[in-house]
Design an enzyme around this catalytic site. Structure first.
Site, PDB file in Angstrom:
ATOM      1  N   GLY A 263       0.787  -1.228   0.000  1.00 52.31           N
ATOM      2  CA  GLY A 263       0.000   0.000   0.000  1.00 52.31           C
ATOM      3  C   GLY A 263       0.818   1.276   0.000  1.00 52.31           C
ATOM      4  CG  HIS A 264       4.013   3.851   1.911  1.00 52.68           C
ATOM      5  ND1 HIS A 264       5.333   4.212   1.802  1.00 52.68           N
ATOM      6  CD2 HIS A 264       3.370   4.944   2.379  1.00 52.68           C
ATOM      7  CE1 HIS A 264       5.496   5.453   2.214  1.00 52.68           C
ATOM      8  NE2 HIS A 264       4.324   5.919   2.570  1.00 52.68           N
ATOM      9  CG  PHE A 265       3.126   5.125  -2.526  1.00 51.11           C
ATOM     10  CD1 PHE A 265       1.964   5.628  -1.964  1.00 51.11           C
ATOM     11  CD2 PHE A 265       4.338   5.667  -2.141  1.00 51.11           C
ATOM     12  CE1 PHE A 265       2.010   6.678  -1.044  1.00 51.11           C
ATOM     13  CE2 PHE A 265       4.393   6.707  -1.220  1.00 51.11           C
ATOM     14  CZ  PHE A 265       3.231   7.212  -0.672  1.00 51.11           C
TER      15      PHE A 265
END
Length: 149
Positions: A48-50
């Site tokens: 999620g990052h990224f």
């Protein structure tokens, strides 16, 4: 003094996905440490990052520095953060600066030196580098708390 992952896990309570120190290459108990964090694409935060440009969150670099600091702060003490009798909390971060992104394949060199170590509060000067380039630095403060049983 050097520590492998088994010795690190004997001293810290952290486990996957929050254990952020893979190896200790230099340690002077109560004074300083140099440790390693190998950054892999398999880290759970990269999902999620990224997703299209993976970058290690700065707060996790600071957490890795705090974990490294805990390792040398308690080496001479019979009670360590892995014991259920005490907790070691990150309580302050001053002057944090992030100089460049940390990405999969990087090897973080975590360096911390003690500014003050007492029974309740510890302060450190900390920095992280990759290939000799500074990626992050901060003054960090941790609190030691004895837990009630």
């Amino acid at each position: 003094m050097e520590l492998d992952i088994k010795q690190i896990m004997e001293r810290l309570p952290h486990r996957f996905p929050m254990l952020l120190v893979d190896r200790v290459i230099e340690m002077v108990p109560g004074k300083s440490i140099v440790a390693i964090k190998n950054v892999s694409m398999n880290e759970p935060f990269f999902a999620g990052h990224f997703p299209h440009h993976p970058v290690m969150p700065g707060v996790l670099i600071i957490e890795a520095l705090a974990q490294a600091a805990a390792l040398f702060s308690f080496e001479d003490n019979s009670v360590k953060p892995a014991d259920k009798k005490m907790a070691y909390y990150l309580v302050g971060v001053d002057g944090a600066r992030f100089r460049r992104p940390v990405v999969p394949g990087d090897q973080l060199r975590l360096e911390a030196t003690a500014d003050k170590i007492s029974r309740s509060i510890c302060r450190y000067n900390a920095r992280a580098t990759v290939d000799g380039q500074l990626v992050a630095e901060a003054k960090i403060m941790c609190a030691i708390r004895v837990l009630e049983e």
